[in-house]
Each structure stands twice: as C-alpha cells, then as structure tokens.
Motif scaffolding. Structure first.
Motif, PDB file in Angstrom:
ATOM      1  N   THR A   1     -12.935  58.948 -41.856  1.00 15.31           N
ATOM      2  CA  THR A   1     -13.265  58.922 -43.279  1.00 15.31           C
ATOM      3  C   THR A   1     -13.871  60.253 -43.696  1.00 15.31           C
ATOM      4  O   THR A   1     -14.818  60.728 -43.068  1.00 15.31           O
ATOM      5  N   MET A   2     -13.323  60.851 -44.748  1.00 13.75           N
ATOM      6  CA  MET A   2     -13.848  62.098 -45.302  1.00 13.75           C
ATOM      7  C   MET A   2     -14.677  61.762 -46.538  1.00 13.75           C
ATOM      8  O   MET A   2     -14.276  60.944 -47.371  1.00 13.75           O
ATOM      9  N   GLN A   3     -15.834  62.398 -46.654  1.00 15.74           N
ATOM     10  CA  GLN A   3     -16.734  62.144 -47.780  1.00 15.74           C
ATOM     11  C   GLN A   3     -17.011  63.440 -48.530  1.00 15.74           C
ATOM     12  O   GLN A   3     -17.245  64.489 -47.924  1.00 15.74           O
ATOM     13  N   LEU A   4     -16.969  63.374 -49.850  1.00 11.33           N
ATOM     14  CA  LEU A   4     -17.336  64.493 -50.715  1.00 11.33           C
ATOM     15  C   LEU A   4     -18.480  64.053 -51.607  1.00 11.33           C
ATOM     16  O   LEU A   4     -18.392  63.015 -52.269  1.00 11.33           O
ATOM     17  N   THR A   5     -19.558  64.824 -51.627  1.00 12.81           N
ATOM     18  CA  THR A   5     -20.706  64.549 -52.491  1.00 12.81           C
ATOM     19  C   THR A   5     -20.949  65.759 -53.376  1.00 12.81           C
ATOM     20  O   THR A   5     -21.019  66.885 -52.884  1.00 12.81           O
ATOM     21  N   THR A   6     -21.037  65.527 -54.686  1.00 11.11           N
ATOM     22  CA  THR A   6     -21.321  66.607 -55.627  1.00 11.11           C
ATOM     23  C   THR A   6     -22.818  66.640 -55.898  1.00 11.11           C
ATOM     24  O   THR A   6     -23.400  65.639 -56.322  1.00 11.11           O
ATOM     25  N   LEU A   7     -23.421  67.779 -55.627  1.00 15.34           N
ATOM     26  CA  LEU A   7     -24.860  67.938 -55.831  1.00 15.34           C
ATOM     27  C   LEU A   7     -25.172  68.542 -57.190  1.00 15.34           C
ATOM     28  O   LEU A   7     -26.150  68.172 -57.837  1.00 15.34           O
ATOM     29  N   GLU A   8     -24.365  69.490 -57.622  1.00 16.86           N
ATOM     30  CA  GLU A   8     -24.531  70.120 -58.919  1.00 16.86           C
ATOM     31  C   GLU A   8     -23.168  70.354 -59.536  1.00 16.86           C
ATOM     32  O   GLU A   8     -22.170  70.539 -58.831  1.00 16.86           O
ATOM     33  N   GLY A   9     -23.124  70.384 -60.878  1.00 18.51           N
ATOM     34  CA  GLY A   9     -21.874  70.665 -61.569  1.00 18.51           C
ATOM     35  C   GLY A   9     -20.923  69.496 -61.504  1.00 18.51           C
ATOM     36  O   GLY A   9     -21.301  68.341 -61.718  1.00 18.51           O
ATOM     37  N   ASP A  10     -19.657  69.790 -61.173  1.00 21.16           N
ATOM     38  CA  ASP A  10     -18.628  68.763 -61.208  1.00 21.16           C
ATOM     39  C   ASP A  10     -17.541  69.129 -60.203  1.00 21.16           C
ATOM     40  O   ASP A  10     -17.281  70.300 -59.959  1.00 21.16           O
TER      41      ASP A  10
ATOM     42  N   GLU B   1     -11.066  70.874 -56.973  1.00 18.26           N
ATOM     43  CA  GLU B   1     -11.497  71.869 -57.956  1.00 18.26           C
ATOM     44  C   GLU B   1     -12.989  71.677 -58.166  1.00 18.26           C
ATOM     45  O   GLU B   1     -13.440  70.579 -58.474  1.00 18.26           O
ATOM     46  N   MET B   2     -13.765  72.735 -58.001  1.00 21.64           N
ATOM     47  CA  MET B   2     -15.210  72.603 -58.112  1.00 21.64           C
ATOM     48  C   MET B   2     -15.792  73.798 -58.846  1.00 21.64           C
ATOM     49  O   MET B   2     -15.349  74.934 -58.705  1.00 21.64           O
ATOM     50  N   GLY B   3     -16.787  73.505 -59.679  1.00 17.24           N
ATOM     51  CA  GLY B   3     -17.588  74.541 -60.302  1.00 17.24           C
ATOM     52  C   GLY B   3     -19.015  74.109 -60.065  1.00 17.24           C
ATOM     53  O   GLY B   3     -19.704  73.703 -61.001  1.00 17.24           O
ATOM     54  N   SER B   4     -19.417  74.140 -58.789  1.00 17.41           N
ATOM     55  CA  SER B   4     -20.553  73.323 -58.431  1.00 17.41           C
ATOM     56  C   SER B   4     -21.026  73.623 -57.025  1.00 17.41           C
ATOM     57  O   SER B   4     -20.617  74.589 -56.399  1.00 17.41           O
TER      58      SER B   4
ATOM     59  N   SER C   1     -22.985  62.093 -57.323  1.00 16.68           N
ATOM     60  CA  SER C   1     -22.039  61.043 -56.936  1.00 16.68           C
ATOM     61  C   SER C   1     -21.312  61.433 -55.656  1.00 16.68           C
ATOM     62  O   SER C   1     -21.274  62.599 -55.267  1.00 16.68           O
ATOM     63  N   THR C   2     -20.716  60.421 -55.027  1.00 15.25           N
ATOM     64  CA  THR C   2     -19.967  60.656 -53.796  1.00 15.25           C
ATOM     65  C   THR C   2     -18.717  59.797 -53.789  1.00 15.25           C
ATOM     66  O   THR C   2     -18.663  58.739 -54.427  1.00 15.25           O
ATOM     67  N   THR C   3     -17.688  60.267 -53.081  1.00 15.96           N
ATOM     68  CA  THR C   3     -16.437  59.532 -52.943  1.00 15.96           C
ATOM     69  C   THR C   3     -15.916  59.728 -51.525  1.00 15.96           C
ATOM     70  O   THR C   3     -16.287  60.693 -50.848  1.00 15.96           O
ATOM     71  N   THR C   4     -15.075  58.820 -51.064  1.00 13.05           N
ATOM     72  CA  THR C   4     -14.529  58.907 -49.710  1.00 13.05           C
ATOM     73  C   THR C   4     -13.025  58.675 -49.724  1.00 13.05           C
ATOM     74  O   THR C   4     -12.475  58.100 -50.677  1.00 13.05           O
ATOM     75  N   HIS C   5     -12.367  59.113 -48.656  1.00 15.86           N
ATOM     76  CA  HIS C   5     -10.925  58.919 -48.485  1.00 15.86           C
ATOM     77  C   HIS C   5     -10.656  58.784 -46.991  1.00 15.86           C
ATOM     78  O   HIS C   5     -11.239  59.500 -46.177  1.00 15.86           O
ATOM     79  N   CYS C   6      -9.756  57.891 -46.622  1.00 15.21           N
ATOM     80  CA  CYS C   6      -9.412  57.741 -45.213  1.00 15.21           C
ATOM     81  C   CYS C   6      -8.654  58.977 -44.729  1.00 15.21           C
ATOM     82  O   CYS C   6      -8.047  59.709 -45.518  1.00 15.21           O
ATOM     83  N   LEU C   7      -8.689  59.212 -43.418  1.00 20.36           N
ATOM     84  CA  LEU C   7      -8.015  60.343 -42.801  1.00 20.36           C
ATOM     85  C   LEU C   7      -6.946  59.869 -41.819  1.00 20.36           C
ATOM     86  O   LEU C   7      -7.009  58.760 -41.295  1.00 20.36           O
ATOM     87  N   SER C   8      -5.996  60.744 -41.570  1.00 22.33           N
ATOM     88  CA  SER C   8      -4.938  60.441 -40.604  1.00 22.33           C
ATOM     89  C   SER C   8      -5.463  60.585 -39.181  1.00 22.33           C
ATOM     90  O   SER C   8      -6.575  61.071 -38.943  1.00 22.33           O
ATOM     91  N   ALA C   9      -4.657  60.181 -38.231  1.00 20.02           N
ATOM     92  CA  ALA C   9      -4.980  60.431 -36.833  1.00 20.02           C
ATOM     93  C   ALA C   9      -4.950  61.941 -36.580  1.00 20.02           C
ATOM     94  O   ALA C   9      -4.238  62.677 -37.266  1.00 20.02           O
TER      95      ALA C   9
END
Length: 512
Positions: free
Chosen positions: A110-119, A95-98, A136-144
């Motif tokens: 590894t998937m990375q999400l970085t929020t530049l503006e908003g939330d 969910e993003m407003g940003s 801020s940024t966060t990451t999550h592992c990915l499947s094969a």
C-alpha cells in the motif's frame, strides 16, 4: 540576491521551463515565473527525449529494523513556494504545489500520500483523479515487486490495477507529525523553500537566444522565538494551518492540540487564540539547532537521544497488529494487537479488497484499553467478497494517534450458505458499502420465495439526499447502486423484499 540560475529549454507544449544548476537540471512550471516573451525563444525539448516529469520508484519500511526510532521512514517532497511540480512515483502521477510525504506502508502493498501544505492531485485528468488538500491522506494498492529500476533487482512496485485512490481522509496527528519532523530537518539543514522569479533580461544578441535567469530571493527570517519551557499565545491568521504553526515555533503539533483541546487538526479558524507550549521535542535530536554541541557526559562525551515524543502522549513505537495474519473466518474472528502506551481505546477497521476495491467496509471499537476484540466478518457486516484487509487504530480520547500496519488476507467461504436464486435453503442476506468514489452499492442474496423486487431505503448526509430505490428480482444474488454528488455518508439503511415485506437492516454507515 541569491545564486543566478539559467533557463536553457522549454517543453514542447510550452508549460515548463528547464533550469540549469551546479548539481544538474530541473523543471519548473512556466506559471511559476514572471511573464517573459524571451522564454518562447528557448530551445524546445520533445517530451519523449527529456520529459519535465520527474519519475522514480521508492520503498520505505516504517517500523522495520530501524536503529533510530525517532526518524520517520517517509519520503518528503517539497516544491518551491508557489510553484507546481509534476512527479511520477511508483507509477502514480502527482501534481503538487506543496509539501507532501510518501511512504509504502508496513504491509508492503500500500502506497500512502499525505499533503502537509498546499495541495496535491493524483491521477489528474483521469477517472481516478483525487484532490488531496492539506492535512489529508490517501492510499492506493501496489503491484507485486518487479524489476523496473536501474539496480536490476525485482524490488520496484507500481500502482495496482485492481483498486483506486481512496477518498482522502483527515491525516492522523502521528502522520502529520512525521511530516513535521521532516520539515524541521529541512529547516535546520537550511533547505527551506524559496520563491523563484525570472529576472528582467537585457538586450538579446541578434544571433543567439538569450537565456533568462532565475533568481532566488533573500533567505527567509528564522522562526519566531519560542523559549523552551514557556508558553506563548498565537492568533491564527487566514490561511494558516496547525502544521505550519507548529513548525514555525519548533514545537510539537500534538502538544498544541492537547493543550488547546483540539481533536481535529483541520478545525482551526482565523482569529482563534492558541496556547503554544514551547520546546516540545519533535523527534529529531540527532540534528541539533545552532549553536551546535550537545552537553558532555561521562563515557562518550555527548548526551544520548531521549525517547521519541508521540502526539497526545501516545507511544506508537511498539504498536502493531499481531493476529490474524493469514486468513479470516466467515463469522466470528478475534483480532489481537500490541498496545500503544497512553492510548485510551482502539478501533479495528476492515477493508474490502475485491468487491469494495479497497474501501473501508466496517469498523469495530474496543472496550477501553483492551488489546483484542471479537467481531463477525460476514456478508451482512462487511459485504461480499473473499479478500479483506484489517488494521487497528490507537485513539486518545477519540483522536487517532497511531495506525498499525494493514494486513491483507482471504476470508473463508460461507459454509452451508445458499447458492443463489430464491431458494429457501439459505437466509436472506444483504450488505452495503462503496463501490467507487461517490457511489454506494448494496449486495443481496437468498431473497424469500416469490420475491419480485427489493427496496433499499437510507438516510443521507453531506451530498447525499435521503431516499429509497427499488430493483427487480431476479437476479438473485444481485446488487443495487446509487450515487451522491459529492462526499457523503449513508446511514440507517434497510432492504425490503417485495411482496413479502421481509426487511433487513444494513449494518454500518459507509462514507463515499
């Protein structure tokens, strides 16, 4: 006034409105439009037939075989201002407003999400929910890779089941400037964000449901002029961030940080006076500002693009981890990497991929600009487990400027170690780290003969109070867990075997 868009459907739960455009249809949150009872009369669309959720798979290849090193390999997603949208990207509910960027890191897992503006919020309403604020940024592992998309090829990945979203950290200057480049491209192509409002309806006919219209406002004024080669002063207003300021003046965020001696992009405040160096390249020479037309030169008739400009003057283009790539020893390991020109030091980060579920378990700093370091990777330093990952960061005066690819590999088993219980054939060992969000875990093994309990003591900061906790023995090996009420750090940890009083220091300062 801009182009009028028709609203032709409402979701079955009434939360989203479907808009019709020349290029197709899209959904916006009902909260983003003016209150209008006519909306309730729109045809309802069942979620299973036409969901408001936009779902897709994506792949990016940062640093891999790109002809244009100045274009970041990231997916940029921008919502209209003040409108929250929902996406499913590689199985991740967002969910993003940003304005956010998404990418698959160079390890391909590894998937990375970085929020530049908003939330942005990932996994909203689940136990894995993480709020990712601006900067801020966060990451999550990915499947094969699997065959999940429309192309019929096994090249699609979804979130891995054996890890969680990491707790957000401050994005590096390099990560933020990747987004800045994307935003500048959107601005120069005229794809800037607009607010959407519902126009007041006229009287509805008796037999038909009137379709409300959505009217984009007039285009926003161009960015404040900042003549190339000059410096101007900007006074920070409430709610501004360094990223948006740099985009406003079409200059590099790293250059603003360097000239104002800012080491953390999040730490600016209302009323602060910033020097803005105008005209610092943001790495997008292939998209000229108006008036168009690069200067002519002999040969091909246009000036070639210059070298990419990186934050704080650090060149990340050839920076990468090089060894080890296939496995770690239990004990001493030497890590090697190709350096980043301009970096003043480096840091190797170790992540526990099984026991710690992808969390950072240890960090080791280099001596100056050396491009290798040797560290012990043992239960005492990085915790228990057989699967670890490592990356190296390039720093400029303590500020992270580049992050290498993260490489996952097995760690060899401990040779000749004790097999559990309270046997005297092995030595007393212990380690600690994060087992989940806000949760700390201490692992121990081979306690001295006669041990009936162990006591862990630690110094807490943030939302963790200092304290101690005792656990009975057996079991051995065993573990002990304690929790914080919010983001926190534990340091100065010790574990004592009772009644012998044998004590070990717990290495590192995990932040959970």
């Amino acid at each position: 006034a801009g182009t009028v868009l028709s609203a032709n459907a409402i979701s079955d739960d009434g939360s989203s409105i479907r808009l019709k455009t020349d290029s197709g249809q899209g959904w916006v949150s009902r909260d983003a439009v003016n209150p209008n009872p006519t909306l309730d009369r729109l045809p309802k669309v069942q979620a299973n037939s036409d969901s408001p959720m936009q779902s897709f798979y994506f792949r990016t290849h940062p640093g891999g075989n790109l002809d244009c090193a100045q274009t970041p390999s990231v997916l940029t997603v921008q919502s209209p201002q003040h409108i929250k949208v929902n996406l499913t990207a590689n199985g991740a509910d967002i969910e993003m407003g940003s304005l956010i960027t998404l990418q698959v890191l160079a390890d391909g897992m590894t998937m990375q999400l970085t929020t530049l503006e908003g939330d942005a919020i990932v996994g909203k309403g689940t136990a894995d929910e993480v709020d990712v604020p601006a900067g801020s940024t966060t990451t999550h592992c990915l499947s094969a890779p699997q065959n999940l998309g429309d192309d019929g090829n096994p090249n699609d990945q979804i979130l891995g089941a054996d890890c969680k979203w990491t707790q957000p950290r401050s994005a590096t200057v390099f990560e933020l400037e990747q987004g800045q480049t994307a935003q500048a491209i959107l601005d120069r192509l005229g794809l800037t964000r607009t607010d959407l409002v519902i126009a007041e309806p006229t009287a509805a006919p008796t037999e038909a449901v009137q379709q409300p219209t959505v009217v984009p406002p007039s285009p926003q004024p161009p960015p404040t002029e900042c003549p190339v080669g000059t410096n101007i002063t900007h006074v920070v207003s409430a709610g501004e961030n360094l990223y948006r300021i740099s985009v406003r003046y079409r200059t590099s965020m790293g250059a603003i940080m360097a000239v104002n001696a800012i080491t953390n992009a999040e730490r600016i405040f209302a009323g602060q006076r910033l020097i803005i160096p105008c005209g610092v390249d943001m790495g997008i020479p292939s998209i000229p500002q108006k008036p168009p037309g690069p200067p002519s030169i002999p040969g091909n008739g246009q000036a070639p693009p210059g070298p990419p400009i990186f934050p704080t003057g650090v060149d990340c283009s050839r920076f990468r981890a090089t060894s080890p790539l296939d496995g770690l020893n239990y004990g001493s390991n030497t890590f090697y990497w190709d350096g980043a020109t301009g970096a003043t030091s480096y840091r190797v980060n170790i992540f526990g991929m099984d026991e710690a579920k992808g969390a950072l378990v240890a960090s080791f700093d280099s001596r100056g600009t050396a491009t290798s370091l040797t560290a012990n990777i043992t239960n005492e330093t990085t915790g228990f487990g057989f699967k670890f990952a490592w990356e190296v960061q390039a720093l400029f005066n303590g500020v992270v400027a580049c992050i290498s690819n993260r490489t996952t590999m097995p760690r060899a088993a401990r040779s000749g170690g004790g097999g559990g219980g309270s046997s005297s054939s092995g030595s007393f060992t212990a380690s600690w780290g994060c087992s989940a969000s806000l949760t700390y875990k201490v692992n121990y093994a081979n306690t001295p003969p006669g041990t009936t309990s162990v006591t862990v003591s630690y110094t807490g900061s943030g939302a963790l109070a200092s304290g101690s906790i005792t656990n009975g023995v057996p079991p051995d090996p065993g573990s002990l867990i304690f929790s914080a009420t919010g983001p926190s750090t534990a340091s100065g940890g010790t574990i004592t075997a009772n009644p012998s009083s044998a004590t070990l220091s717990l290495t590192g300062s995990p932040s959970c």
